[in-house]
Design a protein around this motif. Structure first.
Motif, PDB file in Angstrom:
ATOM      1  N   ALA A  17       5.637   0.805   5.063  1.00  0.00           N
ATOM      2  CA  ALA A  17       5.530  -0.550   4.504  1.00  0.00           C
ATOM      3  C   ALA A  17       4.139  -1.123   4.729  1.00  0.00           C
ATOM      4  CB  ALA A  17       6.596  -1.453   5.118  1.00  0.00           C
ATOM      5  N   TYR A  18       3.587  -0.910   5.910  1.00  0.00           N
ATOM      6  CA  TYR A  18       2.270  -1.432   6.238  1.00  0.00           C
ATOM      7  C   TYR A  18       1.195  -0.808   5.337  1.00  0.00           C
ATOM      8  CZ  TYR A  18      -1.755  -2.849   8.979  1.00  0.00           C
ATOM      9  OH  TYR A  18      -2.960  -3.388   9.366  1.00  0.00           O
ATOM     10  N   LEU A  20       1.621   0.845   2.443  1.00  0.00           N
ATOM     11  CA  LEU A  20       1.870   0.502   1.040  1.00  0.00           C
ATOM     12  C   LEU A  20       1.344  -0.898   0.731  1.00  0.00           C
ATOM     13  CD1 LEU A  20       3.107   1.031  -1.754  1.00  0.00           C
ATOM     14  CD2 LEU A  20       5.302   0.243  -0.826  1.00  0.00           C
ATOM     15  N   HIS A  21       1.642  -1.847   1.589  1.00  0.00           N
ATOM     16  CA  HIS A  21       1.160  -3.219   1.387  1.00  0.00           C
ATOM     17  C   HIS A  21      -0.369  -3.266   1.364  1.00  0.00           C
ATOM     18  CE1 HIS A  21       0.855  -7.553   1.662  1.00  0.00           C
ATOM     19  NE2 HIS A  21       0.028  -7.376   2.676  1.00  0.00           N
ATOM     20  N   SER A  22      -0.989  -2.560   2.279  1.00  0.00           N
ATOM     21  CA  SER A  22      -2.454  -2.526   2.332  1.00  0.00           C
ATOM     22  C   SER A  22      -3.039  -1.959   1.042  1.00  0.00           C
ATOM     23  CB  SER A  22      -2.897  -1.684   3.537  1.00  0.00           C
ATOM     24  OG  SER A  22      -4.293  -1.614   3.616  1.00  0.00           O
ATOM     25  N   VAL A  24      -1.590  -1.870  -1.991  1.00  0.00           N
ATOM     26  CA  VAL A  24      -1.344  -2.798  -3.109  1.00  0.00           C
ATOM     27  C   VAL A  24      -2.338  -3.956  -3.062  1.00  0.00           C
ATOM     28  CG1 VAL A  24       0.336  -4.451  -4.044  1.00  0.00           C
ATOM     29  CG2 VAL A  24       1.074  -2.154  -3.407  1.00  0.00           C
ATOM     30  N   GLU A  25      -2.623  -4.458  -1.861  1.00  0.00           N
ATOM     31  CA  GLU A  25      -3.588  -5.546  -1.708  1.00  0.00           C
ATOM     32  C   GLU A  25      -4.992  -5.136  -2.179  1.00  0.00           C
ATOM     33  OE1 GLU A  25      -3.290  -8.887  -0.201  1.00  0.00           O
ATOM     34  OE2 GLU A  25      -1.257  -8.460  -0.877  1.00  0.00           O
ATOM     35  N   TRP A  27      -5.664  -2.821  -4.518  1.00  0.00           N
ATOM     36  CA  TRP A  27      -5.677  -2.320  -5.888  1.00  0.00           C
ATOM     37  C   TRP A  27      -6.521  -3.174  -6.825  1.00  0.00           C
ATOM     38  CZ3 TRP A  27      -4.798   2.214  -7.812  1.00  0.00           C
ATOM     39  CH2 TRP A  27      -4.694   2.370  -9.196  1.00  0.00           C
ATOM     40  N   SER A  61      -7.136   2.714  -2.312  1.00  0.00           N
ATOM     41  CA  SER A  61      -5.885   2.026  -2.616  1.00  0.00           C
ATOM     42  C   SER A  61      -4.814   3.016  -3.068  1.00  0.00           C
ATOM     43  CB  SER A  61      -6.125   0.972  -3.703  1.00  0.00           C
ATOM     44  OG  SER A  61      -4.916   0.421  -4.140  1.00  0.00           O
ATOM     45  N   GLU A  64      -3.541   5.015  -0.153  1.00  0.00           N
ATOM     46  CA  GLU A  64      -2.649   4.223   0.684  1.00  0.00           C
ATOM     47  C   GLU A  64      -1.283   4.054   0.026  1.00  0.00           C
ATOM     48  OE1 GLU A  64      -5.649   1.438   3.304  1.00  0.00           O
ATOM     49  OE2 GLU A  64      -4.918   0.631   1.409  1.00  0.00           O
ATOM     50  N   ILE A  65      -1.272   3.747  -1.244  1.00  0.00           N
ATOM     51  CA  ILE A  65      -0.003   3.578  -1.958  1.00  0.00           C
ATOM     52  C   ILE A  65       0.799   4.876  -1.930  1.00  0.00           C
ATOM     53  CG2 ILE A  65       1.016   3.204  -4.248  1.00  0.00           C
ATOM     54  CD1 ILE A  65      -1.310   1.135  -4.708  1.00  0.00           C
ATOM     55  N   GLY A  68       2.103   5.488   1.627  1.00  0.00           N
ATOM     56  CA  GLY A  68       3.179   4.548   1.932  1.00  0.00           C
ATOM     57  C   GLY A  68       4.473   4.906   1.235  1.00  0.00           C
TER      58      GLY A  68
END
Length: 141
Positions: A17-18, A20-22, A24-25, A27, A61, A64-65, A68
């Motif tokens: 979750a951490y 994935l959120h990073s 998406v932020e 992107w 990004s 990371e996605i 995640g």
């Protein structure tokens, strides 16, 4: 199909979750964010200088996605999720160790500026734990 074991869930959900959120932020990050992140990466890994900052941010990004999502997807094997997380967190820790401002002189311990990045060592621990679990699962089968 093998699903994640119950003991994998906390580590995979927390890290997945951490990360994935990073991702998406980042992107749709702006030029300033791209330049800042790219500059730090180039300081540690000079070969990245040839990658334009916006492209670098998009690639980071996407990585990371992808990492995640792999961690959060129950049917992705522990070995695959662990390898992705171990590789990703190893890169972050290499950045930490190669950036003198992030740690105290001649020490692995963080400077105030490096505390945020130094904490990524927990992700390495989770990734290695997943790899060890997958290896022992195969051995015991």
């Amino acid at each position: 199909m093998t699903f994640m074991r119950a003991r994998e869930v906390p580590g995979r959900v927390a890290t997945g979750a951490y990360i994935l959120h990073s991702g998406v932020e980042k992107w749709n990050g702006d030029d300033d964010q791209a330049a800042g992140i790219h500059g730090m990466a180039v300081g540690a890994f000079p070969f990245l200088k040839s990658v334009p900052p916006r492209r670098f941010l998009k690639l980071l990004s996407a990585a990371e996605i992808t990492t995640g999502v792999a961690l959060l997807t129950p049917f992705v094997p522990a070995a695959v999720a662990g390898a992705a997380l171990t590789g990703f967190s190893s890169g972050l820790l290499a950045l930490y160790l190669r950036t003198p401002a992030l740690h105290k002189p001649r020490s692995i311990w963080p400077s105030p500026a490096g505390i945020g990045v130094s904490k990524d060592v927990w992700m390495l621990g989770v990734g290695l734990g997943l790899l060890v679990d997958a290896a022992t699962r195969r051995r015991d089968a």
